[in-house]
Write a protein that holds these residues in place. Structure first.
Motif, PDB file in Angstrom:
ATOM      1  N   LEU A  63      34.124  41.053-122.424  1.00 23.69           N
ATOM      2  CA  LEU A  63      34.549  41.777-123.362  1.00 23.69           C
ATOM      3  C   LEU A  63      35.764  42.370-123.007  1.00 23.69           C
ATOM      4  CD1 LEU A  63      34.191  42.910-126.007  1.00 23.69           C
ATOM      5  CD2 LEU A  63      33.043  44.835-125.156  1.00 23.69           C
ATOM      6  N   ILE A  64      35.905  42.837-121.811  1.00 16.47           N
ATOM      7  CA  ILE A  64      37.246  43.694-121.401  1.00 16.47           C
ATOM      8  C   ILE A  64      38.296  42.836-121.274  1.00 16.47           C
ATOM      9  CG2 ILE A  64      38.140  44.873-119.292  1.00 16.47           C
ATOM     10  CD1 ILE A  64      35.387  46.160-119.182  1.00 16.47           C
ATOM     11  N   ASP A  65      37.886  41.485-120.706  1.00 19.73           N
ATOM     12  CA  ASP A  65      39.080  40.532-120.603  1.00 19.73           C
ATOM     13  C   ASP A  65      39.541  40.046-121.935  1.00 19.73           C
ATOM     14  OD1 ASP A  65      40.545  38.718-119.113  1.00 19.73           O
ATOM     15  OD2 ASP A  65      39.307  37.202-119.558  1.00 19.73           O
ATOM     16  N   ARG A  66      38.702  40.060-122.869  1.00 19.14           N
ATOM     17  CA  ARG A  66      39.204  39.609-124.341  1.00 19.14           C
ATOM     18  C   ARG A  66      40.086  40.993-124.974  1.00 19.14           C
ATOM     19  NH1 ARG A  66      35.220  37.774-129.158  1.00 19.14           N
ATOM     20  NH2 ARG A  66      36.912  36.757-130.548  1.00 19.14           N
ATOM     21  N   ILE A  67      39.628  41.859-124.701  1.00 19.62           N
ATOM     22  CA  ILE A  67      40.317  43.071-125.316  1.00 19.62           C
ATOM     23  C   ILE A  67      41.855  43.304-124.645  1.00 19.62           C
ATOM     24  CG2 ILE A  67      40.411  45.699-125.187  1.00 19.62           C
ATOM     25  CD1 ILE A  67      37.408  45.691-125.398  1.00 19.62           C
ATOM     26  N   CYS A  68      41.787  43.010-123.492  1.00 18.53           N
ATOM     27  CA  CYS A  68      42.947  43.146-122.426  1.00 18.53           C
ATOM     28  C   CYS A  68      44.004  42.086-122.923  1.00 18.53           C
ATOM     29  CB  CYS A  68      42.742  43.218-121.140  1.00 18.53           C
ATOM     30  SG  CYS A  68      41.831  44.779-120.595  1.00 18.53           S
ATOM     31  N   ASP A  69      43.378  40.853-123.069  1.00 20.82           N
ATOM     32  CA  ASP A  69      44.365  39.734-123.721  1.00 20.82           C
ATOM     33  C   ASP A  69      44.961  40.059-124.970  1.00 20.82           C
ATOM     34  OD1 ASP A  69      44.039  38.408-121.209  1.00 20.82           O
ATOM     35  OD2 ASP A  69      42.769  36.946-122.190  1.00 20.82           O
ATOM     36  N   TYR A  70      43.988  40.348-125.859  1.00 17.02           N
ATOM     37  CA  TYR A  70      44.581  40.699-127.127  1.00 17.02           C
ATOM     38  C   TYR A  70      45.527  41.701-127.056  1.00 17.02           C
ATOM     39  CZ  TYR A  70      44.062  41.798-132.348  1.00 17.02           C
ATOM     40  OH  TYR A  70      44.395  41.849-133.535  1.00 17.02           O
ATOM     41  N   ILE A  71      45.342  42.959-126.553  1.00 16.81           N
ATOM     42  CA  ILE A  71      46.193  44.117-126.529  1.00 16.81           C
ATOM     43  C   ILE A  71      47.584  43.486-126.156  1.00 16.81           C
ATOM     44  CG2 ILE A  71      46.833  46.141-124.923  1.00 16.81           C
ATOM     45  CD1 ILE A  71      43.979  46.947-125.128  1.00 16.81           C
ATOM     46  N   LYS A  72      47.649  42.757-124.736  1.00 17.82           N
ATOM     47  CA  LYS A  72      48.657  42.204-124.304  1.00 17.82           C
ATOM     48  C   LYS A  72      49.611  41.415-125.369  1.00 17.82           C
ATOM     49  CE  LYS A  72      46.962  40.611-120.711  1.00 17.82           C
ATOM     50  NZ  LYS A  72      46.279  40.027-119.348  1.00 17.82           N
ATOM     51  N   VAL A  73      48.811  40.605-126.087  1.00 15.68           N
ATOM     52  CA  VAL A  73      49.477  39.415-126.963  1.00 15.68           C
ATOM     53  C   VAL A  73      50.170  40.442-128.309  1.00 15.68           C
ATOM     54  CG1 VAL A  73      48.869  37.870-128.619  1.00 15.68           C
ATOM     55  CG2 VAL A  73      48.039  37.647-126.298  1.00 15.68           C
ATOM     56  N   GLU A  74      49.067  41.419-128.585  1.00 14.05           N
ATOM     57  CA  GLU A  74      49.677  42.175-129.831  1.00 14.05           C
ATOM     58  C   GLU A  74      50.715  43.046-129.438  1.00 14.05           C
ATOM     59  OE1 GLU A  74      48.353  42.018-132.972  1.00 14.05           O
ATOM     60  OE2 GLU A  74      47.795  40.258-132.338  1.00 14.05           O
ATOM     61  N   MET A  75      50.861  43.665-128.295  1.00 14.72           N
ATOM     62  CA  MET A  75      51.814  44.615-127.985  1.00 14.72           C
ATOM     63  C   MET A  75      53.310  43.747-127.964  1.00 14.72           C
ATOM     64  SD  MET A  75      50.676  47.462-125.093  1.00 14.72           S
ATOM     65  CE  MET A  75      50.222  46.349-124.023  1.00 14.72           C
ATOM     66  N   PHE A  76      52.885  42.396-127.391  1.00 13.86           N
ATOM     67  CA  PHE A  76      54.147  41.607-126.985  1.00 13.86           C
ATOM     68  C   PHE A  76      54.856  41.119-128.401  1.00 13.86           C
ATOM     69  CE2 PHE A  76      56.288  37.538-126.420  1.00 13.86           C
ATOM     70  CZ  PHE A  76      57.287  37.975-125.561  1.00 13.86           C
ATOM     71  N   SER A  77      53.842  40.488-129.226  1.00 12.44           N
ATOM     72  CA  SER A  77      54.442  40.074-130.555  1.00 12.44           C
ATOM     73  C   SER A  77      54.972  40.870-131.592  1.00 12.44           C
ATOM     74  CB  SER A  77      53.341  39.118-131.153  1.00 12.44           C
ATOM     75  OG  SER A  77      52.316  40.185-131.347  1.00 12.44           O
ATOM     76  N   HIS A  78      54.599  42.236-131.292  1.00 13.96           N
ATOM     77  CA  HIS A  78      55.009  43.483-132.117  1.00 13.96           C
ATOM     78  C   HIS A  78      56.140  43.877-131.615  1.00 13.96           C
ATOM     79  CE1 HIS A  78      50.996  42.893-134.170  1.00 13.96           C
ATOM     80  NE2 HIS A  78      51.851  43.069-135.354  1.00 13.96           N
ATOM     81  N   ASN A  79      56.749  43.597-130.528  1.00 11.47           N
ATOM     82  CA  ASN A  79      57.711  44.070-129.550  1.00 11.47           C
ATOM     83  C   ASN A  79      57.606  45.744-129.677  1.00 11.47           C
ATOM     84  OD1 ASN A  79      60.044  44.382-128.133  1.00 11.47           O
ATOM     85  ND2 ASN A  79      61.346  44.632-129.790  1.00 11.47           N
TER      86      ASN A  79
END
Ligand code: SF4
Length: 229
Positions: A84-100
């Motif tokens: 679950l943590i891995d999924r959360i962290c991947d999501y956070i990284k992608v969202e932070m990057f894609s929203h600049n």
């Protein structure tokens, strides 16, 4: 197109926002001073709740103006929920990057763990993947005698020192500056000095000591509770 930003390190000085996920109420241990009563494997953070929290926070950039962020994971024992943590962290990284987002490259994932399953492949894969943005603290309470006074397995009642100590060299190789946290209850007071010296001898050079801080009057006088992981 999002711009790659220079890493900001204000998280180190306490200047960052901390967002804490309580991912599980389960733990392998039953430390005598733990305040988390009612440990169980059923109360786990569902992915949808985690996602909603991330979406809420990242979509309100103007309300969360801190320069950096610490995404903190606690339990119970957080590494029991590494998928679950891995999924959360991947999501956070992608969202932070894609929203600049201004937190991209200004973030840490932070863990306080009992160290029992630190060596497992799935935990190690996560660490390798996120190493540059990780803070991991393993709790080892001092000498074997001191540690095993309190930090015992939930099922067997056996002390956990040997299993934690086994993972300390790997942890220090990955995080040489890592710190541990020693918890002192009244029964441990005679072991403080030798415990700190022991931890130094293991190569842990930052040893934080806290007294258990939630006091409850028990039948035998003052009993104190804390949670250290
Ligand atoms: S203090 Fe941490 S490791 Fe110990 S029982 Fe509580 S949650 Fe588990």
């Amino acid at each position: 197109m999002p711009q790659y930003k220079k890493e900001i390190t204000s998280w180190k000085s306490g200047g960052g926002k901390t967002v804490t996920f309580i991912v599980t109420k389960d733990c392998q241990l039953a430390c005598k001073y733990c305040y988390l009563v009612g440990k169980n494997s059923k109360e786990r953070m569902p992915w949808e709740i985690a996602k909603q929290a991330i979406d809420y926070i990242l979509s309100r950039e103007n309300e969360f103006k801190e320069e950096s962020v610490i995404w903190d994971f606690i339990g119970g024992e957080p590494f029991l929920e590494i998928e679950l943590i891995d999924r959360i962290c991947d999501y956070i990284k992608v969202e932070m990057f894609s929203h600049n987002h201004h937190w991209f490259n200004s973030y840490r994932f932070s863990f306080s763990t009992n160290g029992i399953n630190y060596h497992e492949d799935k935990v190690q894969r996560f660490i390798e993947k996120n190493r540059k943005h990780l803070s991991v603290g393993i709790t080892i309470d001092g000498t074997e005698i001191k540690h095993d006074l309190n930090r015992i397995y939930k099922i067997s009642g056996k002390g956990s020192y040997q299993d934690v100590a086994h993972n300390i060299p790997l942890w220090l190789k990955q995080f040489p500056e890592a710190a541990t946290k020693v918890t002192i209850s009244s029964a441990d007071i005679p072991y403080i000095k030798e415990s700190v010296l022991h931890l130094y001898s293991l190569g842990i050079h930052e040893v934080n000591i806290n007294c258990v801080f939630e006091d409850v009057c028990g039948k035998r006088g003052m009993i104190f509770y804390s949670k250290t992981n």
